[in-house]
Enzyme design. Structure first.
Site, short mmCIF file in Angstrom:
data_model
loop_
_atom_site.label_atom_id
_atom_site.label_comp_id
_atom_site.label_asym_id
_atom_site.label_seq_id
_atom_site.Cartn_x
_atom_site.Cartn_y
_atom_site.Cartn_z
N GLN A 34 74.84 62.04 4.86
CA GLN A 34 74.33 61.18 3.79
C GLN A 34 72.90 61.56 3.41
O GLN A 34 72.52 61.43 2.24
CB GLN A 34 74.37 59.72 4.28
CG GLN A 34 74.31 58.68 3.20
CD GLN A 34 75.63 58.45 2.49
OE1 GLN A 34 76.67 58.35 3.13
NE2 GLN A 34 75.60 58.39 1.17
N LYS B 224 74.10 55.09 7.77
CA LYS B 224 75.53 54.76 7.76
C LYS B 224 75.78 53.70 8.81
O LYS B 224 75.05 53.59 9.79
CB LYS B 224 76.36 56.02 8.07
CG LYS B 224 77.81 55.94 7.64
CD LYS B 224 78.01 56.28 6.18
CE LYS B 224 79.44 56.04 5.75
NZ LYS B 224 79.70 56.52 4.39
N ASP C 63 82.82 51.86 2.35
CA ASP C 63 83.38 53.14 2.83
C ASP C 63 84.81 52.80 3.24
O ASP C 63 85.35 51.75 2.81
CB ASP C 63 82.56 53.70 4.00
CG ASP C 63 82.96 55.14 4.36
OD1 ASP C 63 82.64 56.05 3.58
OD2 ASP C 63 83.64 55.36 5.38
N THR D 40 83.03 57.32 -7.23
CA THR D 40 83.20 58.47 -6.33
C THR D 40 84.33 59.37 -6.84
O THR D 40 84.20 60.59 -6.91
CB THR D 40 83.46 58.01 -4.89
OG1 THR D 40 82.47 57.06 -4.52
CG2 THR D 40 83.43 59.17 -3.92
P1 NDP Z 1 89.66 53.50 1.52
O1 NDP Z 1 89.67 52.68 2.74
O2 NDP Z 1 89.66 52.84 0.19
O3 NDP Z 1 90.88 54.53 1.54
C1 NDP Z 1 91.04 55.46 2.58
C2 NDP Z 1 92.35 56.19 2.37
O4 NDP Z 1 92.45 57.23 3.32
C3 NDP Z 1 93.55 55.30 2.58
O5 NDP Z 1 94.62 55.76 1.81
C4 NDP Z 1 93.81 55.47 4.08
O6 NDP Z 1 95.14 55.18 4.47
C5 NDP Z 1 93.52 56.95 4.25
N1 NDP Z 1 93.05 57.19 5.62
C6 NDP Z 1 92.03 56.57 6.26
N2 NDP Z 1 91.92 57.02 7.52
C7 NDP Z 1 92.89 57.93 7.67
C8 NDP Z 1 93.30 58.76 8.75
N3 NDP Z 1 92.66 58.72 9.94
N4 NDP Z 1 94.34 59.60 8.54
C9 NDP Z 1 94.95 59.65 7.33
N5 NDP Z 1 94.62 58.89 6.28
C10 NDP Z 1 93.60 58.05 6.45
O7 NDP Z 1 88.38 54.46 1.68
P2 NDP Z 1 87.64 55.31 0.56
O8 NDP Z 1 88.58 55.77 -0.48
O9 NDP Z 1 86.42 54.56 0.18
O10 NDP Z 1 87.13 56.57 1.42
C11 NDP Z 1 87.89 57.76 1.57
C12 NDP Z 1 86.96 58.89 1.98
O11 NDP Z 1 85.95 59.07 0.98
C13 NDP Z 1 86.21 58.68 3.29
O12 NDP Z 1 86.02 59.93 3.93
C14 NDP Z 1 84.86 58.15 2.81
O13 NDP Z 1 83.84 58.37 3.76
C15 NDP Z 1 84.67 59.00 1.57
N6 NDP Z 1 83.70 58.49 0.60
C16 NDP Z 1 83.86 57.24 0.04
C17 NDP Z 1 82.95 56.80 -0.89
C18 NDP Z 1 83.13 55.50 -1.61
O14 NDP Z 1 82.38 55.25 -2.56
N7 NDP Z 1 84.10 54.67 -1.25
C19 NDP Z 1 81.77 57.60 -1.26
C20 NDP Z 1 81.75 58.92 -0.68
C21 NDP Z 1 82.68 59.32 0.24
P3 NDP Z 1 95.48 53.76 5.17
O15 NDP Z 1 95.40 52.76 4.07
O16 NDP Z 1 96.82 53.96 5.75
O17 NDP Z 1 94.41 53.56 6.21
#
Ligand code: NDP
Length: 446
Positions: free
Chosen positions: A112, A127, A167, A210
């Site tokens: 970050q 974080k 996140d 994002t």
């Molecule tokens: P969400 O919780 O909205 O979505 C996460 C998604 O990824 C879900 O579909 C989830 O599935 C899946 N997922 C989570 N953990 C795992 C795992 N261990 N194995 C496989 N699938 C997994 O989170 P975000 O969309 O906000 O975040 C997704 C990524 O983007 C992360 O790496 C986060 O750090 C990064 N990010 C997010 C930002 C934001 O603004 N939100 C900004 C910058 C980066 P399930 O529902 O089954 O858990």
């Protein structure tokens, strides 16, 4: 890596942070690409900039007790790592997922610092999170957890000190509960969190930022290499906040998204993903992606996550979690004709996968640049809160586009200047580092 100073710093990091492979992975990747900078800048070595950069300014670990719907006491562990405040207040999301431990929060906080620097906005890096799993919990349970979490966290954050956001597992619902508790405890209405609801200081376009930003960055990278999203087949992992809005923008830019996933498995719909159905399932009903196949006869559902990278595509946008593409998956992508990987998730590619991209000449958009649109728009939310004004969706979106373009330009020119043209990962690390390093040097040994 040949630079003695950097080798020494990395050795210390390994010794000091045993059992934290994700943090060591993130530090190693950055230090390896900083070699040409350090070779040219003995003054930064003299000022101990890198030694200080790899050690968080502060790490807070706390108990989060809460009562479940059966009246039973549950205990989770809460974290906030305030990594670096050289260029602004700590800023970074809160992850709620059972896999969370200090090593995950430190890797995310470290990344970050560079990401926030790249946005051009004045934000330091931090974080937080907890091993709490919101999945399967009632709204009441999530609220009680969030209130307990914030009761302790509120002692350590503030609009000019540390501003958390969402996140994995932390969306508008959780941010709302945390904001309400902060306001109650402190008796002040300030922009202490971003990603807030629109009725209490949230910014338009933050939800989309994002995913949209990822596509704006990727479009710039494609354009610089004579390509575009138009007519391309795209695979996106995840079906959360980042994945959903990446799918929406990639489709608007003329691509066809054929697959999405969650932590159980993935759906492949060769006709193109019906995003309205995914949004209904994930944002409204909070159900599993497998349900999509039940209502879409052209789609197939496969259990397990990594198989999604065996689907032929031109562009891959990993938007789920860390280390989701390993060497084998990267080789499959290349074999099937993929020419671009751009990261919505944080550190979704293993070091071996990145090696495969670079060796095969793929266009590679590294997370700390490609997914910086979320935190950039959080920075815009902070500005609006300070001004007590709200900007229109179009205004915020236009600023986001400009920021993503400037991030790409910074990565491109830093890579070129240090003799690694086209290596946007090196460019992102170097450009992000230099601004923070100059600020740290100027502020003395603190
Ligand atoms: P969400 O919780 O909205 O979505 C996460 C998604 O990824 C879900 O579909 C989830 O599935 C899946 N997922 C989570 N953990 C795992 C795992 N261990 N194995 C496989 N699938 C997994 O989170 P975000 O969309 O906000 O975040 C997704 C990524 O983007 C992360 O790496 C986060 O750090 C990064 N990010 C997010 C930002 C934001 O603004 N939100 C900004 C910058 C980066 P399930 O529902 O089954 O858990």
């Amino acid at each position: 890596m040949k630079n003695e100073y950097l080798i020494g710093v990395l050795e210390t990091v390994k010794k000091r942070n045993p059992g934290e492979p994700e943090f060591i992975q993130a530090v190693t990747e950055v230090l390896e690409t900083l070699e040409p900078v350090i070779d040219r800048r003995p003054d930064l070595v003299e000022a101990g900039v890198v030694d200080r950069l790899v050690e968080p300014e502060r790490q807070i670990i706390f108990r989060v007790p809460w009562v479940d719907d059966n009246g039973k006491v549950q205990v989770n562990r809460g974290f906030r790592v305030q990594f670096n405040s050289a260029i602004g207040p700590y800023k970074g999301g809160i992850r709620l997922h059972p896999s969370v431990y200090i090593g995950i929060i430190k890797f995310l906080g470290f990344e970050q610092v560079f990401k926030n620097s790249l946005t051009t906005l004045p934000m330091g890096g931090g974080k937080g999170g907890s091993d709490f799993d919101p999945k399967g919990k009632s709204d009441g349970e999530v609220m009680r957890f969030c209130q307990s979490f914030m009761t302790e966290l509120s002692k350590h954050i503030g609009a000019d000190c540390d501003v958390p956001a969402g996140d994995i597992g932390t969306g508008a619902r959780e941010v709302g509960y945390m904001f309400g508790q902060y306001k109650r405890i402190r008796n002040e209405f300030t922009g202490v969190l971003t990603g807030k609801g629109l009725t209490f200081g949230g910014s338009l376009a933050r939800t989309e930022a994002t995913g949209y930003g990822l596509c704006y960055f990727t479009a710039e990278m494609l354009k610089a290499n004579g390509k575009s999203f138009e007519g391309k087949t795209v695979v996106i992992s995840g079906s959360g906040n980042v994945a959903i809005y990446a799918c929406q923008k990639a489709t608007a830019m003329g691509a066809k998204v054929v697959a999405m996933s969650d932590s159980n498995g993935y759906v492949y719909d060769p006709n193109g993903i019906d995003l309205a159905a995914v949004k209904q399932l994930k944002e409204v009903e909070r159900k599993r992606i497998r349900e999509y196949a039940a209502t879409h006869p052209t789609a197939t559902y496969t259990e397990g996550c990594s198989g999604i990278w065996s689907i032929p595509c031109d562009i891959a946008l990993p938007c789920a979690t860390q280390n989701e593409i390993n060497k084998e998956s990267a080789e499959l992508l290349v074999k099937n004709g993929c020419f671009c990987v751009s990261e919505g998730a944080n550190m979704p590619s293993t070091p071996e996968a990145i090696e495969v991209y670079l060796q095969n000449g793929l266009l590679y958009g590294p997370a700390k640049a490609a997914n910086a649109g979320g935190v950039a728009t959080s920075g815009l939310e902070m500005s609006q809160n300070s001004e007590r004004l709200s900007w229109t969706f179009e205004e915020v979106d236009a600023k986001l586009q400009d920021i993503m373009k400037s991030i790409f330009a910074a990565c491109e020119s830093a890579a070129k200047e240090y003799g690694m043209e086209g290596n946007y990962m090196a460019g992102a690390n170097i450009a992000g580092f230099l601004k923070v390093a100059e600020a740290m040097k100027a502020q003395g040994c603190v």
